[in-house]
Structure formats: structure tokens, C-alpha cells
Write a protein that holds these residues in place. Structure first.
Motif, short mmCIF file in Angstrom:
data_model
loop_
_atom_site.label_atom_id
_atom_site.label_comp_id
_atom_site.label_asym_id
_atom_site.label_seq_id
_atom_site.Cartn_x
_atom_site.Cartn_y
_atom_site.Cartn_z
N ASP A 40 0.82 -1.21 0.00
CA ASP A 40 0.00 0.00 0.00
C ASP A 40 0.85 1.26 0.00
O ASP A 40 0.33 2.36 -0.16
N PHE A 43 1.81 3.05 -5.17
CA PHE A 43 0.59 2.80 -5.94
C PHE A 43 0.78 1.66 -6.94
O PHE A 43 -0.13 0.84 -7.12
N ASP A 44 1.93 1.59 -7.60
CA ASP A 44 2.15 0.52 -8.58
C ASP A 44 2.02 -0.85 -7.95
O ASP A 44 1.40 -1.77 -8.52
N LEU A 47 -1.61 -1.46 -7.34
CA LEU A 47 -2.40 -1.61 -8.56
C LEU A 47 -2.29 -3.01 -9.14
O LEU A 47 -3.30 -3.59 -9.59
N SER A 112 -0.46 10.17 -2.38
CA SER A 112 -1.68 9.64 -1.76
C SER A 112 -2.88 9.67 -2.69
O SER A 112 -3.99 9.34 -2.26
N GLN A 113 -2.68 10.07 -3.94
CA GLN A 113 -3.76 9.96 -4.92
C GLN A 113 -3.17 9.62 -6.28
O GLN A 113 -2.03 9.99 -6.59
N ALA A 114 -3.92 8.88 -7.05
CA ALA A 114 -3.45 8.45 -8.37
C ALA A 114 -4.67 8.15 -9.23
O ALA A 114 -5.74 7.78 -8.73
N ARG A 132 -7.48 6.98 -4.06
CA ARG A 132 -6.84 7.72 -2.96
C ARG A 132 -6.41 6.73 -1.88
O ARG A 132 -7.03 5.67 -1.71
N ARG A 133 -5.37 7.12 -1.17
CA ARG A 133 -4.94 6.30 -0.04
C ARG A 133 -5.57 6.88 1.23
O ARG A 133 -5.23 7.99 1.65
N TRP A 138 -5.09 2.06 -0.17
CA TRP A 138 -5.57 2.60 -1.44
C TRP A 138 -6.99 2.13 -1.70
O TRP A 138 -7.31 0.95 -1.53
N TYR A 218 0.29 10.10 -11.18
CA TYR A 218 0.69 9.97 -9.78
C TYR A 218 0.58 11.35 -9.12
O TYR A 218 1.26 12.30 -9.52
#
Length: 259
Positions: A40, A43-44, A47, A112-114, A132-133, A138, A218
Motif C-alpha cells: 500500500d 501505488f504501482d 495496482l 496519496s492519490q493516483a 486515494r490512499r 488505497w 501519480y
């Protein structure tokens, strides 16, 4: 069908089956392995687990999920959500960056957002999956569909589609000098550098997707810029292509290829 055609068809089928087997194997490994808490942080990492692990995905969608299209909002409950595998069924994904500093956000644990974007050239639409985390985890909070022309990267995306579908335009869109960096065919552990010209370009030109591409934003989306770094990365195969384009006097030009 003649023997050659039958052989070609068989090769195509075998290749497709192998691709599906590779994707299924990768997804099975991810699904059977609980996602570590550390995934967490980036992001990758999240995802790839989200796209391959059905149970995890069902837990990480904020229901009822707002889906926005043409200004209208509807909501999807847990029973109506369909598994979204993103690029797990192909052997690569694509990302757009404005500069090398922005590329470093991929490894920035403070992001914290993507947003994952699916760019469809045939329909001129972009589907955005906004994450968003929250409290360290996430979550997918919204899915929004907008016209390609409303996207901050619209100018480059229009150019890119013509670049990959029109060979004459592609040749005309090379910069005065195109720097090339790639593996040395005579040394597996060395890189070679040089300058590509219109005559040598066809031998080095990578095969690029022309119907749909992905992009991952990102952090917060930025305004349009005069430089784009188009990156195509392999999934579990180590492949990476990096192409730098600059807008000069209103025209996008390729100035660097790293293969």
C-alpha cells in the motif's frame, strides 16, 4: 487454407494461448499470495494486486461507487461491480510523464492519490479510475468518463495517435537529431548511444499501441506541458521503451529514444 496459412494461424493461436497462460499464472500467484502491508506504500505495487486479486479488488472499491459520464452520475453497488483487470491481459502498460522528476513519483511513498486512465482513440473517450490512499489503504473512489479533448494531455494524445498510424507523419515528426540509447548487440552488458536519422529510424522504431493506451497520473494532474515522456513497460518481462517528445513552435517532435 494452405499449409503456410495453417502454420501461421497455429502460431497465432499458440502465441495467444501462451499469453493467456502467462497472464493466468501471474494472476494466480498474486491472488494466492496475500498482499503485504507494504504494497500500500507504492501505488504501482497496490495496482498490480488490485488488478489480479478479485477478493482484494472487491474490498478496495468504495461502494456505492460514483460513476460519472456526460455529467450524469450513477452509483454501482458491490453486487454490480465487475472485475477490472486493467492491463493484466497484455504484456505491457504505458505511462506519460512531463519530465524525469515526475517519473520519480512512481517510487514516492508520500503520493496519496493516483488516477489510471484508459485512452480510447477510436471513440475519443478517456475513462479515469480515481484512487486515494485513506488511512494507509488505497481505495477506488470514482470512475469518470470524459472526452479525450478535455484531457490535459489532449494535444499530445492527438499527435501520438497520428504518429503511430501515419508512417509519413511519423518520419516528419522526428527532431533534427534523435538521440538513441539502447543495448549494444556486441555486448550484453553494455549500452550504445548514437543519433537516429530519418534513414535509420525504421530499423529502430518500436511497435506502439494505436487503439488504446493507459496512463497513470501519480498525484494531482498537472496542466499541459511542452515535453512528454512516453514510457512502455513490460509486465514481468523486463521490456522498457522510453520516448521523449518536445513541442517546438506548436509541433511535437521526437528527440530521444531509449530502448
Amino acid at each position: 487454407m494452405d499449409v503456410a496459412a495453417e502454420g501461421a494461424a497455429a502460431d497465432t493461436v499458440d502465441s495467444t494461448v501462451q499469453d493467456d497462460l502467462d497472464a493466468d499464472t501471474l494472476e494466480q500467484l498474486i491472488t494466492e499470495t496475500p498482499m503485504p502491508q507494504a504494497a500500500d506504500e507504492l501505488f504501482d505495487d497496490f495496482l498490480f494486486n488490485f488488478a489480479a486479486n478479485r477478493n482484494l479488488q472487491m474490498e478496495r472499491v468504495a461502494y456505492p461507487l460514483p460513476t460519472i459520464r456526460n455529467g450524469d452520475t450513477t452509483f454501482v453497488d458491490k453486487g454490480g461491480w465487475k472485475m477490472e483487470r486493467f492491463f493484466m491481459r497484455q504484456d505491457y502498460y504505458t505511462v506519460l510523464f512531463d519530465n524525469e522528476r515526475q517519473m520519480e513519483l512512481v517510487r514516492d511513498t508520500s503520493v496519496s492519490q493516483a488516477t489510471v486512465e484508459k485512452v480510447y482513440f477510436n471513440t475519443g473517450a478517456v475513462i479515469q479510475y480515481q484512487f486515494r490512499r485513506l488511512n494507509g489503504a488505497w481505495m477506488l473512489l470514482c470512475v469518470k468518463t470524459e472526452p479525450l479533448q478535455a484531457n490535459p494531455n489532449a494535444s499530445f494524445l492527438d499527435f501520438y495517435h497520428k504518429f503511430v498510424t501515419d508512417s509519413l507523419f511519423q518520419a516528419e515528426s522526428l527532431g533534427e537529431t534523435v538521440r538513441f540509447v539502447g543495448p549494444d548487440p556486441d555486448d550484453d552488458f553494455a549500452q550504445m548511444e548514437g543519433i537516429l536519422t530519418p534513414d535509420t529510424w525504421p530499423a529502430f522504431a518500436p511497435e506502439l499501441p494505436d487503439r488504446m493506451i493507459y496512463n497513470i497520473v501519480y498525484g494531482k494532474p498537472l496542466a499541459d506541458s511542452d515535453q512528454k515522456i512516453f514510457v512502455m513497460r513490460g509486465i514481468a518481462n523486463g521490456m522498457e521503451v522510453e520516448m521523449t517528445f518536445r513541442r517546438e513552435e506548436g509541433q511535437w517532435k521526437l528527440v530521444k529514444l531509449v530502448n
